[in-house]
Scaffold this motif. Structure first.
Motif, PDB file in Angstrom:
ATOM      1  N   MET B   1      33.617  23.445  38.363  1.00 20.87           N
ATOM      2  CA  MET B   1      33.209  24.638  39.100  1.00 20.87           C
ATOM      3  C   MET B   1      34.110  25.813  38.714  1.00 20.87           C
ATOM      4  N   SER B   2      33.776  26.922  39.273  1.00 19.88           N
ATOM      5  CA  SER B   2      34.295  28.192  38.782  1.00 19.88           C
ATOM      6  C   SER B   2      35.808  28.358  38.854  1.00 19.88           C
ATOM      7  N   MET B   3      36.492  27.735  39.798  1.00 19.67           N
ATOM      8  CA  MET B   3      37.953  27.916  39.829  1.00 19.67           C
ATOM      9  C   MET B   3      38.566  27.381  38.535  1.00 19.67           C
ATOM     10  N   ASP B   4      37.880  26.459  37.882  1.00 16.67           N
ATOM     11  CA  ASP B   4      38.405  25.941  36.607  1.00 16.67           C
ATOM     12  C   ASP B   4      38.589  27.066  35.602  1.00 16.67           C
ATOM     13  N   ARG B   5      37.605  27.936  35.474  1.00 23.45           N
ATOM     14  CA  ARG B   5      37.714  29.050  34.515  1.00 23.45           C
ATOM     15  C   ARG B   5      38.823  30.009  34.928  1.00 23.45           C
ATOM     16  N   LEU B   6      38.969  30.204  36.236  1.00 21.56           N
ATOM     17  CA  LEU B   6      40.058  31.060  36.720  1.00 21.56           C
ATOM     18  C   LEU B   6      41.404  30.422  36.374  1.00 21.56           C
ATOM     19  N   ILE B   7      41.516  29.126  36.638  1.00 22.46           N
ATOM     20  CA  ILE B   7      42.777  28.414  36.357  1.00 22.46           C
ATOM     21  C   ILE B   7      43.092  28.469  34.860  1.00 22.46           C
ATOM     22  N   GLU B   8      42.088  28.289  34.035  1.00 23.03           N
ATOM     23  CA  GLU B   8      42.317  28.357  32.581  1.00 23.03           C
ATOM     24  C   GLU B   8      42.821  29.742  32.158  1.00 23.03           C
ATOM     25  N   ASN B   9      42.245  30.782  32.741  1.00 22.86           N
ATOM     26  CA  ASN B   9      42.728  32.141  32.453  1.00 22.86           C
ATOM     27  C   ASN B   9      44.173  32.335  32.905  1.00 22.86           C
ATOM     28  N   VAL B  11      46.529  29.975  33.266  1.00 12.49           N
ATOM     29  CA  VAL B  11      47.459  29.220  32.401  1.00 12.49           C
ATOM     30  C   VAL B  11      47.637  29.943  31.070  1.00 12.49           C
ATOM     31  N   LYS B  12      46.535  30.445  30.535  1.00 11.14           N
ATOM     32  CA  LYS B  12      46.592  31.148  29.245  1.00 11.14           C
ATOM     33  C   LYS B  12      47.488  32.389  29.297  1.00 11.14           C
ATOM     34  N   THR B  13      47.349  33.161  30.351  1.00 14.56           N
ATOM     35  CA  THR B  13      48.138  34.401  30.461  1.00 14.56           C
ATOM     36  C   THR B  13      49.495  34.159  31.130  1.00 14.56           C
ATOM     37  N   GLN B  14      49.683  32.937  31.675  1.00 12.98           N
ATOM     38  CA  GLN B  14      50.891  32.637  32.473  1.00 12.98           C
ATOM     39  C   GLN B  14      51.083  33.692  33.567  1.00 12.98           C
ATOM     40  N   ASN B  15      49.963  34.101  34.118  1.00 13.55           N
ATOM     41  CA  ASN B  15      50.002  35.178  35.104  1.00 13.55           C
ATOM     42  C   ASN B  15      49.083  34.854  36.287  1.00 13.55           C
ATOM     43  N   PRO B  16      49.655  34.524  37.462  1.00 17.29           N
ATOM     44  CA  PRO B  16      48.841  34.186  38.633  1.00 17.29           C
ATOM     45  C   PRO B  16      48.577  35.406  39.503  1.00 17.29           C
ATOM     46  N   SER B  17      48.216  36.527  38.854  1.00 25.26           N
ATOM     47  CA  SER B  17      47.903  37.698  39.674  1.00 25.26           C
ATOM     48  C   SER B  17      46.591  38.331  39.224  1.00 25.26           C
ATOM     49  N   VAL B  18      46.001  39.063  40.135  1.00 22.05           N
ATOM     50  CA  VAL B  18      44.701  39.697  39.917  1.00 22.05           C
ATOM     51  C   VAL B  18      44.838  41.168  40.288  1.00 22.05           C
ATOM     52  N   VAL B  19      44.195  42.007  39.509  1.00 17.88           N
ATOM     53  CA  VAL B  19      44.239  43.436  39.797  1.00 17.88           C
ATOM     54  C   VAL B  19      43.014  43.830  40.625  1.00 17.88           C
ATOM     55  N   GLY B  20      43.302  44.343  41.801  1.00 15.39           N
ATOM     56  CA  GLY B  20      42.235  44.825  42.673  1.00 15.39           C
ATOM     57  C   GLY B  20      41.786  46.200  42.223  1.00 15.39           C
ATOM     58  N   LEU B  21      40.533  46.317  41.824  1.00 12.30           N
ATOM     59  CA  LEU B  21      40.007  47.641  41.448  1.00 12.30           C
ATOM     60  C   LEU B  21      39.276  48.222  42.658  1.00 12.30           C
ATOM     61  N   ASP B  22      40.032  48.947  43.457  1.00 11.72           N
ATOM     62  CA  ASP B  22      39.548  49.535  44.712  1.00 11.72           C
ATOM     63  C   ASP B  22      39.689  51.039  44.570  1.00 11.72           C
ATOM     64  N   TYR B 208      40.631  20.470  37.858  1.00 10.33           N
ATOM     65  CA  TYR B 208      42.086  20.642  37.998  1.00 10.33           C
ATOM     66  C   TYR B 208      42.557  20.425  39.437  1.00 10.33           C
ATOM     67  N   GLY B 209      41.744  19.752  40.240  1.00  8.77           N
ATOM     68  CA  GLY B 209      42.172  19.428  41.596  1.00  8.77           C
ATOM     69  C   GLY B 209      41.774  20.446  42.652  1.00  8.77           C
ATOM     70  N   TYR B 210      41.185  21.575  42.205  1.00  9.94           N
ATOM     71  CA  TYR B 210      40.742  22.587  43.163  1.00  9.94           C
ATOM     72  C   TYR B 210      39.218  22.725  43.139  1.00  9.94           C
ATOM     73  N   SER B 211      38.656  22.970  44.316  1.00 14.70           N
ATOM     74  CA  SER B 211      37.199  23.087  44.424  1.00 14.70           C
ATOM     75  C   SER B 211      36.736  24.514  44.154  1.00 14.70           C
ATOM     76  N   GLY B 212      35.451  24.716  44.163  1.00 12.37           N
ATOM     77  CA  GLY B 212      34.865  26.049  44.012  1.00 12.37           C
ATOM     78  C   GLY B 212      34.943  26.874  45.288  1.00 12.37           C
ATOM     79  N   VAL B 213      35.448  26.294  46.373  1.00  6.89           N
ATOM     80  CA  VAL B 213      35.600  27.025  47.637  1.00  6.89           C
ATOM     81  C   VAL B 213      37.076  27.333  47.853  1.00  6.89           C
ATOM     82  N   GLY B 214      37.459  28.562  47.613  1.00 11.67           N
ATOM     83  CA  GLY B 214      38.823  29.001  47.848  1.00 11.67           C
ATOM     84  C   GLY B 214      38.954  29.627  49.230  1.00 11.67           C
ATOM     85  N   ALA B 215      40.170  30.091  49.533  1.00  7.54           N
ATOM     86  CA  ALA B 215      40.430  30.721  50.828  1.00  7.54           C
ATOM     87  C   ALA B 215      41.251  31.983  50.624  1.00  7.54           C
ATOM     88  N   VAL B 216      41.015  32.957  51.471  1.00  6.52           N
ATOM     89  CA  VAL B 216      41.843  34.169  51.494  1.00  6.52           C
ATOM     90  C   VAL B 216      42.947  33.966  52.528  1.00  6.52           C
TER      91      VAL B 216
END
Lengths: 311, 311
Positions: B1-9, B11-22, B208-216
């Motif tokens: 599920m989709s968190m896999d693609r997020l996790i892969e990104n 690991v690749k960037t070694q960056n666990p942050s996201v830029v909020g475009l607000d 990778y052990g995480y589901s497609g349902v995340g939490a805020v």
């Protein structure tokens, strides 16, 4: 505050119901769709144009007998930004015809972001000093999970521009109880949210006894509707779930006060798809919608006292 | 599920942050705004075009070092349907550059309507047999107040198109406790919602052990972040509130697991307005954003183990 204008429309039409314009493309008659597909191909733009024509025809037929429309944002977003343009044009068209427009968006966020939603849906957006109406509804449905921070920016717009909000209290769906019916002490989550509505509403009281902060309470739960009516004397109810979802007129009557006010009942599919149920010529869809609005009104008011302003 | 693609990104960037475009228009440098005002006057269209250019420049500068963007729907709706068109174009542009896109819409509704939101933001819309992407994000934030009915249609899209959702559990704002901290039996409302995330997620487990349902879960509540990390082992966290709202890197580290995974931290204003804080030439705004993304990444990972896929 804004519920005053809604109440005035209800008294004038003697109709405490609102038509939900949640137009999936499959609800739109073939002759309208074919015309747009011919012109714009099978695109989101074609869908959006077809839905706009459908909405306008229905508004033309019902604006004199129905106080309000409730467009559901999801069904416009589904058709992309072209769909969202149709949402804007639908809102503007209904307002020109004197209808009260409640955008059903169930928006919610932290304070700074709710300022943006409040500007978007109820207020004005500043563009280099120009103040522009982005959507311009009269009221917006919202979700209160984030508490007061997420509500206060809306109250500001309610005060400034005479607008209203409806906060989700007890929703009409089957699983609404999974969270909403749980008990916090001896009070349910929905009743706790209801109390917050009364508190938030005290800042924006209108002249007919109801505040600018309404609540969504589903027609599918008549007992809870009666409970909330008793507990929240200043909170106007938006009652979805009549008709297609299973709520009946006797049940929804429990959301009203002794003047036949205090609630407005929504029907979406019942009205939009009346021509399918009647099996009439699809060219006649808007007149079928009008017939269903009248049938629904008669059904609901048969359980109510005559609708009148409070003494 | 989709968190896999997020996790892969991540690991690749070694960056666990996201830029909020607000992007409020006031965040956009004057030279971009003036150009658009000259061409389109002070209109919603001018604002939307200015914001799109601003977003694209930032994406160009950060896509190789940042795994994801999180556009906040409110700041696009604020500029009407033209703004919503910019939301669509921003999503598409970031995806072309390989970024994972989380639309922050906090959508919620009953099941039939959530099908429309799910199609709009994660899936495809049917127009007379053509299947068209209306917005096409990789993930959507949602509000679970309505229970499973409002979540199931999203899970369908997660399965079909490899997408994800993030459910509001404990939000970052000051008043989040008004409802979320109340106790249902001996469990808070937010922990109750957290349990629902684990339940919903069990249907859409990733590799990778995480589901497609995340939490805020907000950065402003490090204790609750630690509590939820321990209680929800399969739920990936989106952590807003770092920086401008007051959350620090040591606090947010509590949302991560022993592999440096399990959470992604959002910063919006900090990155978008880095050029204002640096007081550099406004022409340099995108490079300033890049510098802030690097600073933030270094700050966050200094408290984490090296980010790696689980064994």
């Amino acid at each position: 505050m804004s519920m005053d204008r809604l109440i005035e429309n209800i008294v004038k039409t003697q109709n405490p119901s609102v038509v939900g314009l949640d137009p999936k493309l499959e609800y739109v008659p073939e002759f309208i769709k074919e015309k747009k597909f011919k012109k714009y191909d099978r695109t989101l733009k074609a869908a959006a144009k077809a839905i706009l024509e459908f909405n306008k025809c229905i508004i033309d037929e019902i604006h004199d007998i129905c106080p309000a429309i409730k467009p559901q944002a999801a069904y416009y977003e589904m058709y992309g930004y072209e769909g969202v343009k149709t949402l804007y044009k639908t809102i503007q068209y209904a307002k020109e015809k004197g209808m009260f427009v409640m955008t059903d968006g169930k928006r919610n966020d932290i304070g700074a972001t709710m300022e943006a939603y409040a500007a978007a849906h109820l207020g004005l957006t500043d563009v280099g000093g120009e103040k522009i109406e982005a959507f311009g509804a009269d009221a917006l449905t919202v979700n209160g999970y984030l508490g007061s921070d997420g509500i206060n920016p809306l109250l500001e717009q309610c005060k400034l521009y005479d607008k209203g909000i409806f906060v989700l209290v007890k929703t009409s769906n089957k699983s609404s109880g999974e969270l909403q019916d749980l008990k916090i002490g001896d009070k349910t989550v929905y009743a706790t949210m209801g109390d917050m509505c009364e508190k938030w509403g005290s800042e924006v009281m209108g002249k007919y006894g109801y505040s600018g902060v309404g609540a969504v309470v589903g027609a599918t739960y008549p007992e809870q509707l009666a409970e909330m009516r008793a507990a929240l004397p200043h909170t106007f109810f938006l009652v979805p779930g009549y008709g297609a979802q299973g709520g009946g007129a006797e049940g929804v009557s429990k959301g009203f006060d002794k003047n036949g006010l205090g609630a407005i009942v929504n029907s979406s599919r019942g009205v939009m798809c009346a021509y399918k149920k009647e099996e009439c010529d699809e060219q006649d869809f808007a007149k079928a919608a009008r017939r269903e609005v009248i049938r629904m009104k008669e059904d609901i008011i048969s359980y109510l006292p005559r609708i009148a302003f409070p003494d």
